[in-house]
Design a protein around this motif. Sequence first.
Motif, PDB file in Angstrom:
ATOM      1  N   PHE A 256       0.827  -1.203   0.000  1.00 23.89           N
ATOM      2  CA  PHE A 256       0.000   0.000   0.000  1.00 23.89           C
ATOM      3  C   PHE A 256       0.868   1.262   0.000  1.00 23.89           C
ATOM      4  O   PHE A 256       0.654   2.188  -0.789  1.00 23.89           O
TER       5      PHE A 256
ATOM      6  N   GLY B 237       2.561   1.295  -3.274  1.00 24.82           N
ATOM      7  CA  GLY B 237       1.570   1.493  -4.329  1.00 24.82           C
ATOM      8  C   GLY B 237       1.205   2.965  -4.473  1.00 24.82           C
ATOM      9  O   GLY B 237       1.079   3.483  -5.594  1.00 24.82           O
ATOM     10  N   VAL B 238       1.037   3.647  -3.352  1.00 21.17           N
ATOM     11  CA  VAL B 238       0.768   5.085  -3.404  1.00 21.17           C
ATOM     12  C   VAL B 238       1.963   5.819  -4.001  1.00 21.17           C
ATOM     13  O   VAL B 238       1.810   6.709  -4.850  1.00 21.17           O
TER      14      VAL B 238
ATOM     15  N   GLY C 226      -6.950   3.776  -2.469  1.00 21.42           N
ATOM     16  CA  GLY C 226      -6.400   2.422  -2.476  1.00 21.42           C
ATOM     17  C   GLY C 226      -7.544   1.422  -2.426  1.00 21.42           C
ATOM     18  O   GLY C 226      -8.403   1.506  -1.544  1.00 21.42           O
TER      19      GLY C 226
ATOM     20  N   THR D 121      -3.168   3.396   6.171  1.00 18.58           N
ATOM     21  CA  THR D 121      -3.353   4.818   5.894  1.00 18.58           C
ATOM     22  C   THR D 121      -2.401   5.672   6.740  1.00 18.58           C
ATOM     23  O   THR D 121      -1.857   6.673   6.254  1.00 18.58           O
TER      24      THR D 121
ATOM     25  N   TYR E 125      -6.190  10.266   1.446  1.00 17.68           N
ATOM     26  CA  TYR E 125      -6.028   8.864   1.072  1.00 17.68           C
ATOM     27  C   TYR E 125      -6.961   7.995   1.885  1.00 17.68           C
ATOM     28  O   TYR E 125      -7.163   8.214   3.080  1.00 17.68           O
TER      29      TYR E 125
ATOM     30  N   GLU F  45      -8.533   3.572   1.979  1.00 16.79           N
ATOM     31  CA  GLU F  45      -8.462   2.210   1.447  1.00 16.79           C
ATOM     32  C   GLU F  45      -9.790   1.514   1.685  1.00 16.79           C
ATOM     33  O   GLU F  45     -10.368   1.612   2.782  1.00 16.79           O
TER      34      GLU F  45
ATOM     35  N   LEU G 133      -4.110  -5.184  -5.945  1.00 13.07           N
ATOM     36  CA  LEU G 133      -4.469  -3.874  -5.407  1.00 13.07           C
ATOM     37  C   LEU G 133      -4.407  -2.835  -6.519  1.00 13.07           C
ATOM     38  O   LEU G 133      -3.555  -2.909  -7.395  1.00 13.07           O
TER      39      LEU G 133
ATOM     40  N   PHE H 265      -4.497   1.506  -7.159  1.00 10.20           N
ATOM     41  CA  PHE H 265      -4.389   2.835  -6.553  1.00 10.20           C
ATOM     42  C   PHE H 265      -4.782   3.860  -7.615  1.00 10.20           C
ATOM     43  O   PHE H 265      -4.149   3.936  -8.675  1.00 10.20           O
TER      44      PHE H 265
END
Length: 389
Positions: free
Chosen positions: A144, A147-148, A168, A243, A263, A265, A313, A315
């Motif tokens: 995560f 990924g961001v 996300g 997060t 942000y 998820e 996942l 994003f």
Amino acid sequence: MADREFDIIVYGATGFTGRLVAEYLAGHYPDVKWAMAGRSLTKLQEVRDEIGAPADTPLLTANADDPASLTAMAARATVVITTVGPYQLYGEALLAACVETGTAYVDLCGEPAWMAQMIRKYEDAAKASGARIVFSCGFDSIPFDLGVWAVQQAAIARFGKPAPRVKGRVRAMKGTFSGGTFASGKASMAAAAKDPSILKLMIDPFALTPGFDGPRQPNGMVPHHDEAVDAWVAPFMMAVINTKNVHRSNFLAGQPYGADFQYDEMLVVPGLGEIGKAAAEALAKVNPMAADKGPAPGEGPSKEERETGYYDLVFVAEMPDGQRLSATVKGDRDPGYGSTSKMIAESALCLIRDVPAEGKGGIWTAGGLMPEPLVKRLEANAGLSFSVE
């Protein structure tokens, strides 16, 4: 730290995840000087033989109840990998030992209240000693966090600036959360029940950015139809930690995503229309941590279950003018064990081989300290893929 006896010590090598980490190192990195550590020499010997590690693999005894043994162990390593949780119960003495000895440290922590306490207590000392302390180097929160970072790099390349809003979304996942995750979740709930300030910290998205309180964040607890993925979405259990780590990475890196970054998820729910809505609403009422029984620390899925697991996942970066850009992160093993054990091992190797130690002491996230080299390492070695859609 070139004169340290070991590149890596795996602390907790007799536990389920620690054993997988040791097996990974034994099978993939014969050139690394590493050792297995835990409370019982007999159990260490058994695990060493069972995973096929060389007979001369060093075995070290150390115990969370004996701080001196942890300090002696940490002083022998460049990096200590610890899989011994819940960290709020067993983690502080080892972290303190690594800070004292200037030893790098990686863990699998998904316990934000404890992490916030450790940041307050040890960050300055870690900076002074040069210890690079990196929290959350498993499924919490590397895919995560990175990924961001990946989607923001793509947004900067395409739009000339980062996106102020990223979503996300977990599109697919096969595999269970680990026994350690269950134990950590239960310990966090118990601590919050005793101390209301811990509950306040757990719901604060900026709990890990001391001195910075960012903008109001999206509410990831309400099921809704999300146009960004054209599907119903429901709350995602790991969002409470991921997060916070994403915001800490932005904070540590000097806010490359912007001081107004938002942000959240959520979990994508299969099904169209009313079916998807009903499924999302049902999932929102489920709290797996509220169960009386879950997997015990040390328990986990079979090799076949780990190898047939996966995650997917996405994003979504949303620009103020309505333009969107998506990046995906995929893993080739179950998230809680198979992929996590590879991610934490590669994080340790990244600290040794790819990230200069000079001037980098402190308490970090992977995304704050080493996003680019770790992405390259995970893609090359650990079965993860990062791509722009």
